[in-house]
Write a protein that holds these residues in place. Structure first.
Motif, PDB file in Angstrom:
ATOM      1  N   ALA A 107      -6.705   5.395  -9.080  1.00 48.96           N
ATOM      2  CA  ALA A 107      -6.975   3.974  -8.838  1.00 48.96           C
ATOM      3  C   ALA A 107      -5.942   3.410  -7.868  1.00 48.96           C
ATOM      4  O   ALA A 107      -6.286   2.682  -6.922  1.00 48.96           O
ATOM      5  CB  ALA A 107      -6.945   3.207 -10.152  1.00 48.96           C
TER       6      ALA A 107
ATOM      7  N   CYS B 112     -13.066   2.859  -1.430  1.00 55.81           N
ATOM      8  CA  CYS B 112     -12.345   2.906  -2.699  1.00 55.81           C
ATOM      9  C   CYS B 112     -13.199   3.555  -3.786  1.00 55.81           C
ATOM     10  O   CYS B 112     -12.768   4.466  -4.496  1.00 55.81           O
ATOM     11  CB  CYS B 112     -11.947   1.488  -3.085  1.00 55.81           C
TER      12      CYS B 112
ATOM     13  N   VAL C  76     -14.068  -1.394   0.331  1.00 56.04           N
ATOM     14  CA  VAL C  76     -14.466  -1.333  -1.077  1.00 56.04           C
ATOM     15  C   VAL C  76     -15.299  -0.082  -1.328  1.00 56.04           C
ATOM     16  O   VAL C  76     -15.105   0.641  -2.318  1.00 56.04           O
ATOM     17  CB  VAL C  76     -15.241  -2.609  -1.471  1.00 56.04           C
TER      18      VAL C  76
ATOM     19  N   THR D 141      -8.078   0.740   0.573  1.00 54.12           N
ATOM     20  CA  THR D 141      -8.765  -0.465   1.043  1.00 54.12           C
ATOM     21  C   THR D 141      -7.853  -1.323   1.918  1.00 54.12           C
ATOM     22  O   THR D 141      -8.318  -2.093   2.730  1.00 54.12           O
ATOM     23  CB  THR D 141      -9.267  -1.347  -0.121  1.00 54.12           C
TER      24      THR D 141
ATOM     25  N   ARG E  94      -6.682  -9.354  -1.109  1.00 58.16           N
ATOM     26  CA  ARG E  94      -7.687  -8.424  -1.614  1.00 58.16           C
ATOM     27  C   ARG E  94      -7.024  -7.308  -2.427  1.00 58.16           C
ATOM     28  O   ARG E  94      -7.557  -6.837  -3.419  1.00 58.16           O
ATOM     29  CB  ARG E  94      -8.428  -7.830  -0.419  1.00 58.16           C
ATOM     30  N   VAL E  95      -5.836  -6.883  -1.972  1.00 58.04           N
ATOM     31  CA  VAL E  95      -5.178  -5.744  -2.607  1.00 58.04           C
ATOM     32  C   VAL E  95      -4.287  -6.190  -3.766  1.00 58.04           C
ATOM     33  O   VAL E  95      -4.180  -5.518  -4.795  1.00 58.04           O
ATOM     34  CB  VAL E  95      -4.337  -4.977  -1.555  1.00 58.04           C
TER      35      VAL E  95
ATOM     36  N   SER F  46      -6.804   4.693  -4.396  1.00 55.76           N
ATOM     37  CA  SER F  46      -8.066   4.163  -3.872  1.00 55.76           C
ATOM     38  C   SER F  46      -7.911   2.714  -3.426  1.00 55.76           C
ATOM     39  O   SER F  46      -8.445   2.311  -2.396  1.00 55.76           O
ATOM     40  CB  SER F  46      -9.161   4.253  -4.934  1.00 55.76           C
ATOM     41  N   VAL F  47      -7.185   1.930  -4.225  1.00 55.25           N
ATOM     42  CA  VAL F  47      -6.969   0.534  -3.841  1.00 55.25           C
ATOM     43  C   VAL F  47      -6.139   0.475  -2.557  1.00 55.25           C
ATOM     44  O   VAL F  47      -6.417  -0.309  -1.644  1.00 55.25           O
ATOM     45  CB  VAL F  47      -6.297  -0.253  -4.978  1.00 55.25           C
TER      46      VAL F  47
ATOM     47  N   PHE G  66      -5.148  -6.101  -7.733  1.00 52.63           N
ATOM     48  CA  PHE G  66      -5.194  -4.753  -8.292  1.00 52.63           C
ATOM     49  C   PHE G  66      -3.788  -4.195  -8.452  1.00 52.63           C
ATOM     50  O   PHE G  66      -3.461  -3.570  -9.455  1.00 52.63           O
ATOM     51  CB  PHE G  66      -6.018  -3.841  -7.383  1.00 52.63           C
TER      52      PHE G  66
ATOM     53  N   CYS H 130       0.831  -1.203   0.000  1.00 52.09           N
ATOM     54  CA  CYS H 130       0.000   0.000   0.000  1.00 52.09           C
ATOM     55  C   CYS H 130       0.865   1.254   0.000  1.00 52.09           C
ATOM     56  O   CYS H 130       0.532   2.233  -0.675  1.00 52.09           O
ATOM     57  CB  CYS H 130      -0.962  -0.016   1.181  1.00 52.09           C
TER      58      CYS H 130
END
Lengths: 310, 335
Positions: B248, B127, B124, B255, B199-200, B251-252, B203, B72
């Motif tokens: 993007a 995001c 989510v 999360t 989850r991350v 935003s990801v 992306f 992140c």
């Protein structure tokens, strides 16, 4: 020989009968839990009262956390701190190798999956629970650590004390308002909060009802004046200058009915609103009788409201 | 001399990568349960043994936490690098195009409208909110068919402030459970697990390589409008794609860790000081610096006063805010 084996199997089955009902479901245990980690003060209070202290507890002093309430401090010995209640250290919990973790349904909602990976989690509504809720939790926690009988005895003794205290209550006394005062907030505890429902059990009605499903909510000086309680009970901390000290200098303050009647009481907020266990209840009942609050006598001495910081 | 410097710049990337590995390994040993280097090695050999407490702490708690933080942090930094290039303002960061406030507001709505939603719905929703806020900023910035960087930055600040005010207004009346659930917006790697990493990661595996592939286009955009046009670029389209990519990424990242303050500002800026502003070096350097910054901050956050947990976002903001002030002063002087 066979009979012995059957007996062993049967006793094994009996041992598997420990069932603890909690907010997330039912936990089945083969044997009473010996290593428990607790994430709220009421669970700590309960386990100490039951004589099975937890191995770890969230008794850190970070953010809004103020650590173990004073009334309980001398009895918290050899219990490892796992940090604050809101963000306990997961690795400190894991390192204690607990058999069960007791969490708060509301406070630890988002953390439960992480906790469950460490050990089975039992969740109760402590922070938002009423006096009755907390008493039910004492029974379940007693079952969890194999001290159901002691838990029942604790509650019976408590019931006797409540009856005694009730005798002191003045049935004609007007409703009272309970609130926690910090340096920057004044939070009303309604009749469905722990302390509000405990006082109702003793025959003292609470002026505040829950709002928006919240048993506790903030109110300003104007809101307090609008409620105009005949008896006001503020819970403060001795190391803080609560907001009510500055409110007391406002011309509106002396016009409160409670101020005119001399019925503004002040108690330690850690002892009265944070412990919420059987030991806390015993402590609260003693101070309740001592202060004259139940009998609706004028507040005086150590329990009278101090208009300025001593 | 110049060639020597260029050569040096190239070695900076592997050096930073090495730095990340070192910080990552150091982070394995830090936490409420102290472990020596030898104990870490021993625990690494025992991974998968449920009865080894040290191995469980490493595998269940510290490893996912370090990886989520690094990933992140890298994404915030890449986002910042792209936005600073496109907006041509060294003060640009994911926060400035509305992502942070949009994410916060959307998180509040998610909690109020879908109280029974599963746990992953919150990030989510945040995001999507970050993305929508950016679209709003972008649409408001269009004037006679084009989006001037300075307009984008100013409108971004205004939208950010309004959305944030709206969020606070709603919170005043909301249940205190909502405020509690929003603490993740402070930016923290606390509680990160493998599930969050999975989850991350998909992306990230799409967006980061995409940014690296587009490095030449990003260079052209950062040269300025007239240069970009004279080089034959469809300016508006290029800018929109670059902005979307930057948003993007941020935003990801939200999360995974909430909003880690100032990472998207400091990391790319420091990277620019080290390797210059050409994106083929700037992006990898930003990614690595962002990762180092967040892993370092989170390691400090759990090692400073164990067992207390400090949000990593608090530490990055603590470092970032003075740096931001210093930058503002410098940019002001250059005028």
């Amino acid at each position: 020989m066979n009979r012995l084996l059957a007996l062993l199997v049967l006793s094994g089955l009996a041992a598997a009968q420990i069932q603890v009902r909690h907010d997330l479901g039912t936990l089945n245990l083969g044997a009473p839990a010996k290593r428990v980690v607790v994430l709220e003060y009421s669970f700590l209070d309960t386990l100490i009262a039951l004589g099975v202290p937890p191995v770890g507890a969230a008794v850190g002093t970070q953010g809004g956390d103020r650590g173990v309430p004073p009334y309980l401090r001398s009895r918290v010995v050899g219990i490892t701190s796992v940090g604050s209640r809101a963000v306990p250290s997961l690795e400190a919990i894991l390192a204690l190798q607990p058999q069960v973790i007791i969490a708060d349904t509301f406070v630890h909602k988002d953390l439960i999956p992480q906790l469950q990976r460490i050990a089975p989690v039992v969740a109760f509504s402590s922070r938002r629970g009423s006096f009755d809720d907390l008493n039910k939790q004492v029974l379940e926690i007693g079952r969890l650590v194999g001290r159901e009988a002691q838990a029942q005895k604790l509650l019976q003794d408590q019931e006797r004390l409540l009856l005694k205290a009730r005798a002191f209550a003045n049935p004609k006394a007007p409703p009272l308002l309970l609130a926690v005062a910090t340096p920057d907030s004044f939070t009303v505890h309604s009749n469905e909060s722990f302390i509000g429902s405990l006082l109702e059990r003793l025959g003292r009605k609470s002026l505040a009802k829950p709002q928006n499903n919240q048993t506790q909510y903030p109110v300003g000086l104007e809101g307090l004046v609008a409620l105009n309680p005949a008896t006001l009970v503020v819970f403060t901390a001795p190391d803080e200058t609560p907001i009510v000290r500055s409110w007391a200098r406002n011309p509106l303050w002396p016009r409160l009915e409670a101020a005119q009647r001399g019925r503004i009481y002040e108690f330690d907020r850690d002892n009265w609103t944070r412990g919420r266990g059987p030991l806390a209840t015993r402590f609260i009942l003693a101070e309740l009788i001592d202060s004259g609050l139940l009998a609706d006598k004028p507040a005086s001495g150590a329990y009278g409201f101090k208009t300025s910081t001593p | 001399m110049k060639a020597a410097w260029a050569g040096l710049k190239l070695t900076i990337i592997p050096l930073l990568a090495l730095g990340l590995v070192v910080v990552g390994i150091a982070a394995l040993g830090v936490g409420a349960v102290r472990m020596s280097f030898a104990e870490v090695l021993q625990a690494l050999g025992n991974l998968g043994h449920a009865e080894d407490t040290h191995a469980r702490i490493l595998y269940d708690l510290r490893m996912p936490r370090i990886l989520v933080g690094a990933l992140c942090g890298a994404m915030f930094a890449a986002s910042g690098a792209i936005l600073q290039g496109v907006v041509r303002n060294p003060l640009a960061s994911p926060d400035i195009v509305g992502v942070a406030a949009g994410a916060g507001l959307a998180a509040v709505f998610t909690l109020l409208l879908l109280p029974k939603a599963p746990l992953w719905a919150l990030p989510v929703g945040a995001c999507l909110g970050g993305f929508l806020a950016f679209v709003l900023v972008y649409l408001l910035s269009i004037r006679t068919g084009e989006v001037l960087p300075i307009r984008l930055a100013l409108i971004g600040v205004a939208v950010e402030a309004s959305l944030d005010a709206l969020r606070r207004l709603i919170l005043v009346r909301a249940d205190d459970g909502v405020a509690q659930a929003l603490t993740f917006l402070v930016g923290t790697v606390y509680g990160a697990d493998w599930e969050r990493l999975w989850r991350v990661l998909p992306f990230a595996l799409f967006l980061i390589p995409l940014a690296l592939i587009l490095h030449q286009k990003l260079d052209v955009l950062s040269f300025g409008d007239s240069t970009a046009r004279s080089l034959g670029m469809r300016l508006e389209l290029g800018r929109l794609v670059a902005l979307l990519l930057g948003v993007a990424l941020a935003s990801v990242a939200v999360t995974g860790t909430g909003i880690l303050g100032f990472v998207g500002l400091i990391a790319p800026h420091a990277a620019r000081l080290l390797v210059g502003s050409r994106f083929h070096l700037l992006l990898p350097a930003s990614l690595l610096l962002g990762a180092i910054l967040v892993v370092g901050a989170d390691t400090l956050a759990r090692g400073l006063v164990p067992p207390l947990e400090i949000p990593a976002g608090l530490l990055t903001t603590l470092v970032g805010a003075p740096y931001f002030l210093y930058l503002m002063r410098r940019v002001g002087r250059a005028r």
